[in-house]
Design an enzyme around this catalytic site. Structure first.
Site, PDB file in Angstrom:
ATOM      1  N   LYS A 211       3.107   4.433  -1.250  1.00  0.00           N
ATOM      2  CA  LYS A 211       3.083   5.315  -2.429  1.00  0.00           C
ATOM      3  C   LYS A 211       4.290   6.237  -2.281  1.00  0.00           C
ATOM      4  O   LYS A 211       4.144   7.416  -1.896  1.00  0.00           O
ATOM      5  CB  LYS A 211       1.810   6.186  -2.460  1.00  0.00           C
TER       6      LYS A 211
ATOM      7  N   ASP B 147      17.275   9.149  -7.427  1.00  0.00           N
ATOM      8  CA  ASP B 147      18.733   9.095  -7.277  1.00  0.00           C
ATOM      9  C   ASP B 147      19.164   8.739  -5.845  1.00  0.00           C
ATOM     10  O   ASP B 147      20.255   9.126  -5.398  1.00  0.00           O
ATOM     11  CB  ASP B 147      19.363  10.449  -7.694  1.00  0.00           C
TER      12      ASP B 147
ATOM     13  N   HIS C 106       0.805  -1.231   0.000  1.00  0.00           N
ATOM     14  CA  HIS C 106       0.000   0.000   0.000  1.00  0.00           C
ATOM     15  C   HIS C 106       0.842   1.288   0.000  1.00  0.00           C
ATOM     16  O   HIS C 106       0.300   2.396   0.022  1.00  0.00           O
ATOM     17  CB  HIS C 106      -0.933  -0.026   1.228  1.00  0.00           C
TER      18      HIS C 106
END
Lengths: 215, 215
Positions: free
Chosen positions: A148, A153, A146
């Protein structure tokens, strides 16, 4: 009086210029910290994909407007070496285009996603895989991946409530935080590496035809 | 030699003590920054609710174990004056108990939640309302209030991917960031206030029986 007046004007211009420079260079106390809220107005972001395009975009959307979404895109497209992405639901076409562009430019892209949501209608995961991008999914069907978040870099963290869908970007009340604070970036980098290794298909036996225990 | 040996032992003990003190006081470079990852093991958190209880809890869960969930609870229960909560889905019983306890202790609790998810089976929103806690929901049914953040005393931000559900806490791969960095806290405080005011029922006409445009 004339000299004093000119001095005042020069001083005011100098202050204004320093303020502009500060905003442009995003000089703040310590590392980058930026918060973006959604929904974000639908504007043209073509210039972010074609920085050196010779002709301005002729689409009917508003141009030259900075929005939460355009800032998010800019941060993603700033990747030079690597992009590690952990995202539950990914169906946003422009975000997919950004990831494909980075991959084409030689940026090493790794994606960890949810097992169930990667196959829903409109999911961009198949498109990324077809382009040769390394995608791994949560191996257990009983668990949702779940997160996000994205790591640019290995030093810039983009995290929040926003799934990479059109509804999330253009309709929902959502937040995204962007930071280069090492104390925050490092744990997410470790979490990504942990999930990347835990979901390596080489370490998982192929499922039997009867579906196994988790189904 | 004896003096030197004693000195070395004293030095080592001193270093150890300073390290312990640093961990306890969470002294870091600048304001608090903590990252919690989920799923979190299911352990007893009774001691966080009954700090001055005379008898230890006799439940069969592991005791005295610090987990991501116990840290999250500790941060929430540290509220002295106010708790502003913006959460999409809220069905976790222990988190509900924490909010009810804060309300009982006189902490001013304000909740903004999603219109659809506040009525699903197991939602704790009704329980909070019955206890007299101020809850507002996203007024538009076409939009999801998808945030998952809390502000403790207006100075500590708790934000991430975690909905306040048992599945999120005990099963899913989730993240929560806790920070007192003013540059991060302030925008979330402004967003909360914006949503609080935008969803004031006093500013919205009651819906007509034919359902109106949004249905």
């Amino acid at each position: 009086m004339k000299v004093l007046g000119l001095g005042a004007v020069a001083f005011a211009l100098g202050v204004e210029w320093l303020d502009w420079l500060k905003r442009r260079l995003r000089v703040s106390r310590g590392p980058l910290k930026e918060v973006l809220f959604f929904p974000s107005p639908h504007v043209c972001v073509e210039h972010l994909f074609t920085r050196h395009g010779r002709f301005p975009c002729a689409c009917p959307l508003p141009h030259g407007v900075e929005t939460s979404f355009s800032r998010l895109l800019e941060h993603l497209l700033s990747a030079c070496r690597s992009l590690d992405l952990c995202v539950f639901s990914f169906s946003h076409m422009e975000l997919s285009r950004a990831i494909l562009l980075l991959h084409k430019q030689g940026v090493i892209v790794r994606v960890v996603t949810d097992r169930d949501y990667m196959t829903i209608t409109g999911s961009q995961i198949g498109t990324l895989r077809k382009a040769g991008i390394c995608v791994r999914h949560e191996m257990s069907s009983a668990v949702h991946m779940h997160h996000k978040f994205a790591l640019v870099d290995g030093k810039k963290l983009i995290t929040g409530s926003l799934n990479w869908t059109l509804t999330a970007v253009q309709s929902n009340k959502e937040n995204v935080m962007v930071t280069e604070e090492p104390e925050l970036v490092q744990p997410y980098q470790q979490e990504f590496q942990k999930l990347w290794e835990a979901n390596d298909p080489a370490n998982h036996k192929p499922q039997t035809t009867n579906g196994g225990l988790n189904r």
